[in-house]
Design an enzyme around this catalytic site. Structure first.
Site, short mmCIF file in Angstrom:
data_model
loop_
_atom_site.label_atom_id
_atom_site.label_comp_id
_atom_site.label_asym_id
_atom_site.label_seq_id
_atom_site.Cartn_x
_atom_site.Cartn_y
_atom_site.Cartn_z
N CYS A 295 6.25 9.70 -6.71
CA CYS A 295 7.68 9.39 -6.75
C CYS A 295 8.35 10.18 -7.86
O CYS A 295 7.75 10.49 -8.88
CB CYS A 295 7.89 7.90 -6.98
SG CYS A 295 9.64 7.44 -7.02
N CYS B 219 10.42 1.02 -3.32
CA CYS B 219 11.36 1.95 -3.97
C CYS B 219 12.21 2.63 -2.89
O CYS B 219 11.72 3.02 -1.84
CB CYS B 219 10.55 2.99 -4.73
SG CYS B 219 11.52 4.38 -5.32
N CYS C 285 11.26 6.89 -2.99
CA CYS C 285 10.07 7.49 -2.38
C CYS C 285 9.66 6.74 -1.11
O CYS C 285 8.72 7.15 -0.43
CB CYS C 285 8.92 7.55 -3.36
SG CYS C 285 8.35 5.94 -3.91
ZN LIG Z 1 9.60 5.49 -5.90
#
Ligand SMILES: [Zn+2]
Length: 355
Positions: free
Chosen positions: A41, A68, A71
């Site tokens: 990420c 998240c 990502c």
């Molecule tokens: Zn992430």
């Protein structure tokens, strides 16, 4: 220190995380934000004390973390490092490709490139190249000899071999149509046939399996049609009906009826390295979605291979579970289907993919 049931070595994982190693096979959560990420990420590296490692997204969620947005750790992988390596090798079958080149391409070490490639493809990059050359040679020979122009020597060079002697290297096991090309010689296939729910007018379904997994699922109008299609596909195999496949049959029927796709049945897919890549890419199209042939080619990292992708879809041997029905024309038209357009339409409708 190891967490025994997760099989993650924390020191190794931390080192992979700090180097943002895209090939690392874990996800990590950050205790202070409650978010979990892919190891590569682009977000800021957390403090080690706040980092938790998870083998998969389900475990991260169960521990109270959310995905998240950057990502997208739950979304299907982008054209993976292995897909990019395959595409790279396919464009360079005329020369040896060093592991260092592949590593550079994927931003990983040559050793890791070799390891993840072998893990995903069941062959090393050089074996893969050898199989590609063997396939290219067969195609050259067939087309050249049909046109009456090519000599064997020309074909050998056209197929990317530096010298004709190397054309006789054996192709690695599992990467050629091999025994399936010979009609299943030496194989024992067990099969079961059932009728789909009568109100769907879907007809009949056959599942055939080797020791390793399902090698054939076909759809048809009658038991007899399916029985003879199986024998035509594998004329040299020993074939026997087997009641114990009833559970497998029920799972596939359930999926045709729009049931959950959670259960992973073992498959025994055999084909050229390229066909195997296409069939794998098909399995990654989420239920309820479709792709055009060119989108699928692009997702595989081989944007110029649209026609080859279409051919590989048309030669799929495992209906429904290798969902070639999820590939449609660029305009959204259904195009063709090995087992009948009506069935393709029904499958897509049951998955909610028809607007
Ligand atoms: Zn992430």
């Amino acid at each position: 220190m190891m967490i025994p049931d997760l099989q993650i070595d924390l020191n190794v994982a931390w080192r992979q995380l700090t180097s943002r190693d895209a090939s690392a096979d874990f996800l990590y959560g950050v205790a202070t934000t409650g978010v979990f990420c892919r190891p590569n990420c682009k977000s800021r590296l957390p403090l080690r004390a706040n980092t938790r490692f998870f083998p998969n997204a389900a475990d991260a969620r169960a521990a109270g973390f959310r995905a998240c947005l950057r990502c997208k750790p739950e979304a299907p992988e982008q054209p993976s490092a292995v897909a990019r390596m395959c595409a790279y090798l396919e464009r360079r079958i005329d020369r040896p490709v060093r592991l260092a080149e592949l590593g550079k391409l994927a931003g990983i070490s040559p050793f890791t490139a070799q390891r993840i490639f072998k893990q995903a493809m069941g062959a090393t990059p050089s074996q893969y190249q050898r199989a590609l050359r063997a396939n290219a040679l067969r195609t050259e020979l067939r087309e050249g000899l049909r046109a009456g122009a090519t000599t064997v020597t020309d074909a050998v060079y056209e197929a990317g071999y530096g010298s004709s002697s190397r054309a006789y290297e054996p192709a690695p096991l599992g990467m050629t149509p091999g025994r399936f090309l010979a009609g299943g010689r030496g194989e024992t296939l067990r099969f079961a046939i059932a009728q789909a729910s009568e109100d769907t007018q879907f007809g009949w379904l056959i599942v055939a399996s080797t020791e390793r997994g399902i090698c054939w699922i076909a759809l048809g109008d009658s038991e007899r049609e399916l029985d003879s299609a199986l024998r035509a596909e594998f004329p040299a195999a020993a074939i026997a009906a087997d009641e114990s496949l009833a559970g497998t049959l029920a799972t596939v029927l359930n999926r045709i009826g729009g049931g959950a796709s959670g259960c992973d049945l073992p498959l025994d897919l055999r084909g050229t390295a390229f066909q195997l890549r296409v069939w794998k890419a098909l399995q990654q199209i989420p239920r309820g979605e479709t792709r055009s042939y060119s989108q699928l080619a692009a997702e595989m990292g081989s944007p110029t291979a649209t026609r080859a992708v279409a051919r590989a879809c048309a030669t799929n041997r495992v209906a429904v579970l290798v969902p070639c029905h999820r590939v449609v024309g660029a305009s959204g038209s259904l195009t063709g289907y090995r087992w009948g357009l009506d069935r393709k339409r029904q499958l897509l409708a049951s998955e909610g993919a028809l607007r």
